[in-house]
Write a protein that holds these residues in place. Structure first.
Motif, PDB file in Angstrom:
ATOM      1  N   LEU A  23       0.832  -1.201   0.000  1.00  0.00           N
ATOM      2  CA  LEU A  23       0.000   0.000   0.000  1.00  0.00           C
ATOM      3  C   LEU A  23       0.874   1.261   0.000  1.00  0.00           C
ATOM      4  CD1 LEU A  23      -2.938   1.049   0.194  1.00  0.00           C
ATOM      5  CD2 LEU A  23      -2.649   1.029   2.673  1.00  0.00           C
ATOM      6  N   ARG A  24       1.869   1.296   0.882  1.00  0.00           N
ATOM      7  CA  ARG A  24       2.751   2.475   0.984  1.00  0.00           C
ATOM      8  C   ARG A  24       3.686   2.610  -0.217  1.00  0.00           C
ATOM      9  NH1 ARG A  24       3.219   0.809   6.324  1.00  0.00           N
ATOM     10  NH2 ARG A  24       5.097  -0.304   5.768  1.00  0.00           N
ATOM     11  N   ASP A  25       4.364   1.498  -0.571  1.00  0.00           N
ATOM     12  CA  ASP A  25       5.453   1.560  -1.552  1.00  0.00           C
ATOM     13  C   ASP A  25       5.005   1.473  -3.003  1.00  0.00           C
ATOM     14  OD1 ASP A  25       6.997   1.671   0.694  1.00  0.00           O
ATOM     15  OD2 ASP A  25       7.946  -0.278   0.430  1.00  0.00           O
ATOM     16  N   GLU A 188       7.383  -4.142 -13.538  1.00  0.00           N
ATOM     17  CA  GLU A 188       7.048  -5.246 -12.634  1.00  0.00           C
ATOM     18  C   GLU A 188       7.743  -5.081 -11.289  1.00  0.00           C
ATOM     19  OE1 GLU A 188       7.824  -8.921 -14.683  1.00  0.00           O
ATOM     20  OE2 GLU A 188       6.256  -8.534 -16.176  1.00  0.00           O
ATOM     21  N   ARG A 189       9.015  -4.673 -11.306  1.00  0.00           N
ATOM     22  CA  ARG A 189       9.748  -4.464 -10.041  1.00  0.00           C
ATOM     23  C   ARG A 189       9.142  -3.291  -9.267  1.00  0.00           C
ATOM     24  NH1 ARG A 189      13.895  -5.136 -13.497  1.00  0.00           N
ATOM     25  NH2 ARG A 189      14.567  -2.953 -13.335  1.00  0.00           N
ATOM     26  N   ALA A 190       8.842  -2.198  -9.957  1.00  0.00           N
ATOM     27  CA  ALA A 190       8.247  -1.028  -9.286  1.00  0.00           C
ATOM     28  C   ALA A 190       6.919  -1.375  -8.654  1.00  0.00           C
ATOM     29  CB  ALA A 190       8.081   0.110 -10.287  1.00  0.00           C
ATOM     30  N   MET A 191       6.109  -2.187  -9.345  1.00  0.00           N
ATOM     31  CA  MET A 191       4.798  -2.533  -8.832  1.00  0.00           C
ATOM     32  C   MET A 191       4.864  -3.586  -7.722  1.00  0.00           C
ATOM     33  SD  MET A 191       2.626  -0.526 -10.290  1.00  0.00           S
ATOM     34  CE  MET A 191       3.886   0.733 -10.249  1.00  0.00           C
ATOM     35  N   LYS A 192       6.059  -4.084  -7.464  1.00  0.00           N
ATOM     36  CA  LYS A 192       6.283  -4.952  -6.294  1.00  0.00           C
ATOM     37  C   LYS A 192       6.887  -4.155  -5.148  1.00  0.00           C
ATOM     38  CE  LYS A 192       6.914  -9.235  -8.853  1.00  0.00           C
ATOM     39  NZ  LYS A 192       7.901 -10.216  -9.336  1.00  0.00           N
TER      40      LYS A 192
END
Length: 197
Positions: A23-25, A188-192
């Motif tokens: 939620l935060r990141d 994909e990495r950013a959305m993780k």
């Protein structure tokens, strides 16, 4: 019992921690949902878990959270996380969301009071292809049922000039720009929640 993971792994405490980090990141960091930061700042986000893939048990947990959030004096939002509820099968998960909306919410006159926003590791918008970048806005680490109060959503939409579709359009532009700069792997990495340059 909040700490009762019923023998499932990872335990509920880990699920909740990972959900708040997501939620935060991701959601708040990239402003994918302008409605999210206020409840988090106000400590008005409840993260609950339901374990297993039994339709009736998961549906009962959703029903409980819908009813709990529908009271007149209630504020905030709930993320009901269901780690084992078909994390690899979005269509199967979505059938339960639709059933709750069309049957339970209708029968109990909850439409217009609360709503369910779907989040899932394999989320796909209707009309989008599976690998379209816009799907990442709702791709979460675990299947989740985000339960929101309609009056709070309406206030947030009003702040956007009354047009909630602006959020989706802005998110698509953001993700397209990220993909252009970072490639699909970077998105994909950013959305993780991973750091990307």
């Amino acid at each position: 019992d909040e700490d009762d993971s019923q023998g499932y792994h990872p335990p509920n405490a880990t699920i909740k921690s990972e959900t708040l980090t997501y939620l935060r990141d991701v959601i708040i960091q990239y402003n994918l949902c302008p409605f999210a930061s206020h409840p988090l700042r106000e400590n008005n986000i409840k993260v609950a878990t339901v374990r297993g893939s039994d339709d009736d048990f998961v549906a009962a947990s959703i029903a409980y959270e819908l009813a709990a959030l529908s009271g007149e004096d209630v504020r905030g939002t709930t993320l009901l996380v269901a780690p084992e509820y078909y994390p690899d099968d979005f269509e199967r998960y979505l059938r339960l969301v639709q059933c709750m909306e069309e049957d339970f919410m209708e029968e109990h006159e909850l439409k217009g009071i609360v709503q369910i926003a779907p989040f899932h590791p394999k989320f796909r918008f209707e009309g989008s292809e599976e690998d379209d970048v816009d799907n990442f806005t709702n791709r979460s680490p675990y299947p989740m049922f985000h339960i929101l109060r309609e009056d709070e959503v309406a206030i947030a939409v009003k702040r956007l000039g009354g047009d909630a579709s602006k959020v989706w359009g802005r998110n698509v532009r953001l993700l397209n720009a990220m993909e252009e700069k970072l490639g699909r792997g970077g998105v994909e990495r950013a959305m993780k929640g991973e750091k990307v340059d």
